[in-house]
Design an enzyme around this catalytic site. Structure first.
Site, mmCIF file in Angstrom:
data_model
loop_
_atom_site.group_PDB
_atom_site.id
_atom_site.type_symbol
_atom_site.label_atom_id
_atom_site.label_comp_id
_atom_site.label_asym_id
_atom_site.label_seq_id
_atom_site.Cartn_x
_atom_site.Cartn_y
_atom_site.Cartn_z
ATOM 1 N N ASP A 59 42.419 8.775 57.719
ATOM 2 C CA ASP A 59 40.971 8.618 57.561
ATOM 3 C C ASP A 59 40.666 7.623 56.440
ATOM 4 O O ASP A 59 39.514 7.265 56.211
ATOM 5 C CB ASP A 59 40.269 9.965 57.359
ATOM 6 C CG ASP A 59 40.737 10.702 56.121
ATOM 7 O OD1 ASP A 59 41.643 10.201 55.424
ATOM 8 O OD2 ASP A 59 40.197 11.794 55.845
ATOM 9 N N SER A 60 41.726 7.133 55.778
ATOM 10 C CA SER A 60 41.539 6.015 54.841
ATOM 11 C C SER A 60 41.032 4.789 55.585
ATOM 12 O O SER A 60 40.603 3.818 54.956
ATOM 13 C CB SER A 60 42.858 5.680 54.124
ATOM 14 O OG SER A 60 43.910 5.499 55.047
ATOM 15 N N ASP A 73 44.968 11.770 61.644
ATOM 16 C CA ASP A 73 44.372 12.448 60.487
ATOM 17 C C ASP A 73 43.044 13.084 60.886
ATOM 18 O O ASP A 73 42.160 12.391 61.405
ATOM 19 C CB ASP A 73 44.128 11.385 59.398
ATOM 20 C CG ASP A 73 44.194 11.948 58.008
ATOM 21 O OD1 ASP A 73 44.501 13.142 57.853
ATOM 22 O OD2 ASP A 73 43.961 11.169 57.061
ATOM 23 N N LYS A 97 47.319 15.769 60.937
ATOM 24 C CA LYS A 97 47.345 16.162 59.520
ATOM 25 C C LYS A 97 45.957 16.620 59.137
ATOM 26 O O LYS A 97 44.967 16.054 59.619
ATOM 27 C CB LYS A 97 47.764 14.965 58.649
ATOM 28 C CG LYS A 97 47.637 15.233 57.149
ATOM 29 C CD LYS A 97 48.196 14.100 56.321
ATOM 30 C CE LYS A 97 47.200 12.999 56.016
ATOM 31 N NZ LYS A 97 46.008 13.419 55.256
ATOM 32 N N GLU A 124 43.643 18.358 55.587
ATOM 33 C CA GLU A 124 43.651 18.651 54.156
ATOM 34 C C GLU A 124 43.369 20.119 53.880
ATOM 35 O O GLU A 124 42.684 20.787 54.656
ATOM 36 C CB GLU A 124 42.601 17.787 53.444
ATOM 37 C CG GLU A 124 42.928 16.310 53.484
ATOM 38 C CD GLU A 124 41.964 15.449 52.669
ATOM 39 O OE1 GLU A 124 41.098 15.996 51.955
ATOM 40 O OE2 GLU A 124 42.089 14.217 52.750
ATOM 41 N N GLU A 130 49.825 14.834 47.359
ATOM 42 C CA GLU A 130 49.273 13.570 46.853
ATOM 43 C C GLU A 130 48.829 13.710 45.401
ATOM 44 O O GLU A 130 48.187 14.697 45.025
ATOM 45 C CB GLU A 130 48.066 13.150 47.721
ATOM 46 C CG GLU A 130 47.403 11.867 47.226
ATOM 47 C CD GLU A 130 46.371 11.294 48.189
ATOM 48 O OE1 GLU A 130 46.168 11.844 49.283
ATOM 49 O OE2 GLU A 130 45.770 10.255 47.827
HETATM 50 O O1 KIV Z 1 44.275 8.705 55.200
HETATM 51 C C1 KIV Z 1 45.195 8.392 54.442
HETATM 52 O O2 KIV Z 1 45.524 7.209 54.225
HETATM 53 C C2 KIV Z 1 45.913 9.457 53.763
HETATM 54 C C3 KIV Z 1 46.877 9.028 52.688
HETATM 55 C C4 KIV Z 1 46.927 10.014 51.623
HETATM 56 C C5 KIV Z 1 48.219 8.684 53.244
HETATM 57 O O3 KIV Z 1 45.745 10.594 54.061
#
Ligand code: KIV
Length: 273
Positions: free
Chosen positions: A46-47, A85, A115, A117, A184
């Site tokens: 999601d970056s 993500d 993934k 959080e 992280e």
């Molecule tokens: O979205 C992202 O880039 C991340 C980083 C911490 C790898 O979750």
């Protein structure tokens, strides 16, 4: 040709000492390059809110955004393990909402895992998604989706109380059935403490040397941005090279030195002499 790493092979790194790598990626052309490299995993992170869309953070990225970019990445990197993500707001309402979002990402991208959080607070959702048949990577420490609660992008785990909370989070993620946990922005000693107490591999980003896997954001490690965080080694310095290419192109066009016949179609057209 590269063989895609599997979930059992990723989990086995906890015992066999193999170190593996992950890079973020958001588009087809770059995914093809990652696929040709020896990097084992891609995160459609999601970056992309920051790197692709110019947002200030990751909040605002949608499941549709991740799917849009993820599909392009999947087309470019069929031999690379792809993790989608889960963006903010796609799993924080209920377990059912999380499973529905994960199902969409898993089936529409064709990714290999997702993934999300959060430690204890996300354990029920992780369990639900794993029970639905989707491999899950957890994410604790500096979690970008909740930086406003943390007061910004700050190193986490700086007191023993915070370290114990991180351990509880890591154990909750493991108990929920995740195959790996991203840690992280924590001091090296904290990662080591966690690593000695959990049974799934740690993928670190700004978490020091004691991890089974390492992750980096592609734009950081290629040196494409003006600023990079302390942990992000620039394995290339593309920003000045790209700027130089842009400016040389503009200069040559204005001076009339590009394009030359070498870069033109020179076929004779009858009647046009
Ligand atoms: O979205 C992202 O880039 C991340 C980083 C911490 C790898 O979750």
């Amino acid at each position: 040709m590269k063989k895609k790493i599997t979930v059992p092979e990723i989990m086995a790194t906890k015992q066999n000492g193999r170190k593996i790598t992950l890079i973020t990626c958001y588009d087809y052309t770059t995914a093809k390059l990652v696929n040709e490299s020896n990097i084992e995993m891609i995160l459609v992170g999601d970056s992309l809110g920051m790197t692709m869309l110019g947002y200030e953070g990751t909040v605002g990225v949608t499941v549709d955004d991740i799917i849009h970019h993820g599909k392009a990445v999947k087309r470019g990197a069929p031999q690379t393990f792809i993790i989608g993500d889960m963006p903010f707001g796609s799993y924080n309402v209920s377990v059912e909402q999380g499973v529905i979002s994960a199902n969409r990402m898993f089936t529409e991208i064709g990714c290999d895992a997702i993934k999300l959080e959060g430690g204890k607070r996300s354990a029920a959702v992780i369990k639900g998604i794993v029970e639905a048949g989707i491999p899950v990577c957890g994410h604790i420490g500096l979690t970008p989706q909740t930086t406003s609660m943390m007061g910004g992008f700050k190193v986490q785990g700086k007191s023993m109380e915070a370290v114990e909370a991180l351990l509880e989070d890591a154990l909750a993620i493991e108990a929920a059935g995740a195959f790996m946990v991203m840690v992280e922005g924590v001091p090296t000693a904290v990662t080591r403490y966690l690593r000695e107490r959990i049974h799934i591999p740690i993928i670190g980003i700004g978490a020091g040397v004691d991890c089974e896997a390492q992750a980096l954001v592609l734009q950081d490690m290629l040196g494409m941005t003006e600023w990079v965080p302390k942990f992000a080694k620039k394995f290339a310095d593309l920003r000045p090279q790209i700027l130089d290419a842009f400016n040389t192109y503009q200069k040559e066009v204005t001076e009339g030195t590009f394009p030359t016949p070498e870069y033109s179609y020179n076929a004779k057209v009858e009647g046009l002499e």
